[in-house]
Design an enzyme around this catalytic site. Structure first.
Site, short mmCIF file in Angstrom:
data_model
loop_
_atom_site.label_atom_id
_atom_site.label_comp_id
_atom_site.label_asym_id
_atom_site.label_seq_id
_atom_site.Cartn_x
_atom_site.Cartn_y
_atom_site.Cartn_z
N SER A 1 -2.25 2.31 6.59
CA SER A 1 -0.88 2.20 6.09
C SER A 1 -0.39 0.79 6.36
O SER A 1 -0.94 0.08 7.21
CB SER A 1 0.03 3.22 6.79
OG SER A 1 1.39 3.01 6.45
N TYR B 1 -4.45 -2.00 4.70
CA TYR B 1 -5.54 -1.45 3.90
C TYR B 1 -6.79 -2.32 4.03
O TYR B 1 -7.91 -1.82 3.95
CB TYR B 1 -5.11 -1.31 2.45
CG TYR B 1 -3.87 -0.47 2.27
CD1 TYR B 1 -3.68 0.68 3.04
CD2 TYR B 1 -2.86 -0.81 1.37
CE1 TYR B 1 -2.55 1.46 2.90
CE2 TYR B 1 -1.72 -0.04 1.22
CZ TYR B 1 -1.57 1.09 1.99
OH TYR B 1 -0.44 1.86 1.87
N LYS C 1 -3.82 11.10 -9.28
CA LYS C 1 -3.29 11.06 -10.63
C LYS C 1 -1.81 10.66 -10.56
O LYS C 1 -1.17 10.86 -9.50
CB LYS C 1 -3.49 12.43 -11.31
CG LYS C 1 -2.95 13.64 -10.52
CD LYS C 1 -1.46 13.78 -10.68
CE LYS C 1 -0.86 14.64 -9.64
NZ LYS C 1 0.59 14.40 -9.53
#
Length: 354
Positions: free
Chosen positions: A62, A84, A123
């Site tokens: 995070s 990341y 998605k």
């Protein structure tokens, strides 16, 4: 206007729905997972993996170290990273699950691909088709697995639907209906109302009915949409009509303003399939005959934790050396992104930075 076809003679009545062919998620090869962006959907995903698979979540990343640490403590994850980039340097990780808002999917998935990691992207895959094309091209160049986390495609009841369609039990399909609406309190800070996070109903909720119709009908011949914007300018509601090359129609709706039935149906010349709401989760499927009488029904074996099936599919593909899934091919993901772009054009919605 497409002329109506003569109604074919009724096929022999089906007496039972087929059993799903979906393998037990626990039988999939175990991979080490890293999680990007520890939010609500990431929590559901990790919970499903830990309860229903042998997959191992070994790291979470995070931009907020405290948030990553809290998530790791909650789920017993060994490593927590405050960026990341740090996460992707962890050589234990086989595959990265990208669970950031839509606006971050492209950047975060691209980072993971360029680091040589396999990737499962929530998605909707990206904000638009151009970003999807770039991710797909890069993944193929780097030789890594890439898949859209459209979890519905991997559920047992959807395999039942596929088999019914493949066997022609419904005859010629003419109409597909599907909806997904949930009411959200107007809040400019909420990601679904934030243009900079690629918010709106379409990419978060509408992706489900659009993807379902694409699975049933194949590539669309036409896409037409009308809609209403939310107070921040994102799409708040959209009603979409799609057609297939054979002239079948898909009637689809999504909204942030009200709770809809979230059901789906497929109607053909010989019968109809009805999927209870929410159709995109593990749900009951009913086969209804031409005479409108119930023929059979299927209830899924697992009512919760359905996100585990997509992880199992990714693990099987990677273990077999396949760069993508036959159940959610990258070409179809890209086609669906083009459809979502077309809907947003009709609605006049453009995200910042596009």
């Amino acid at each position: 206007m497409t002329p109506a076809r003569p109604v074919p003679a009724p096929a022999p009545a089906a007496t039972a729905l087929p059993a799903p062919r979906t393998p037990d998620p626990r039988t999939a090869p175990s991979l080490n997972w890293g999680v990007v962006a520890p939010g609500w959907i990431a929590a559901r995903f990790v919970d499903a993996l830990q309860k229903h698979t042998t997959q191992k979540v070994v790291a979470v990343g995070s931009r907020d170290t405290g948030r990553a640490r809290a998530f790791a403590d909650r789920f017993g994850i060994p490593a927590a990273y405050g960026s990341y980039t740090e996460l992707l340097q962890d050589d234990r990780i086989d595959i990265v699950y990208v669970a950031s808002p839509h606006s971050g999917h492209y950047e975060h998935a691209l980072q993971a691909i360029e680091a040589g990691r396999h990737v499962l992207v929530e998605k909707a895959f990206t904000r638009n088709a151009h970003e999807a094309e770039q991710l797909i091209r890069t993944a193929r160049e780097r030789g890594v697995f890439l898949m859209e986390a459209m979890w519905t495609r991997f559920l047992p009841h959807i395999d039942v639907v596929r088999q019914v369609l493949d066997a022609g039990l419904l005859g010629e399909v003419h109409t597909v209906t599907a909806d997904h609406g949930q009411p959200f309190e107007p809040d400019p800070a909420h990601r679904l109302f934030a243009p900079e996070l690629a918010g709106g109903a379409l990419l978060d909720l509408g992706i489900y009915p659009v993807s379902f119709a694409s699975m049933v009908l194949g590539p669309f011949a036409s896409v037409t949409a009308v809609g209403t914007r939310a107070f921040t300018g994102v799409d708040g509601q959209a009603s979409i009509i799609v057609t297939s090359g054979s002239g079948a129609h898909g009637v689809l709706n999504t909204t942030l303003f009200a709770r809809t039935p979230t059901t789906a149906s497929i109607s053909g010349t010989h019968g109809r399939l009805e999927i209870d709401g929410p159709f995109y989760e593990p749900a009951r499927v009913r086969l209804v005959g031409r005479d409108n009488r119930p023929v059979d029904s299927f209830a899924p074996p697992l009512r919760d934790g359905g996100l585990c099936y997509q992880a199992a599919e990714a693990a099987r593909c990677i273990a077999a050396g396949r760069p993508e899934s036959d159940l959610m091919p990258l070409a179809e993901t890209l086609r669906i992104m083009h459809v979502l772009d077309a809907v947003r054009r009709d609605l006049g919605v453009v995200f910042p930075g596009e």
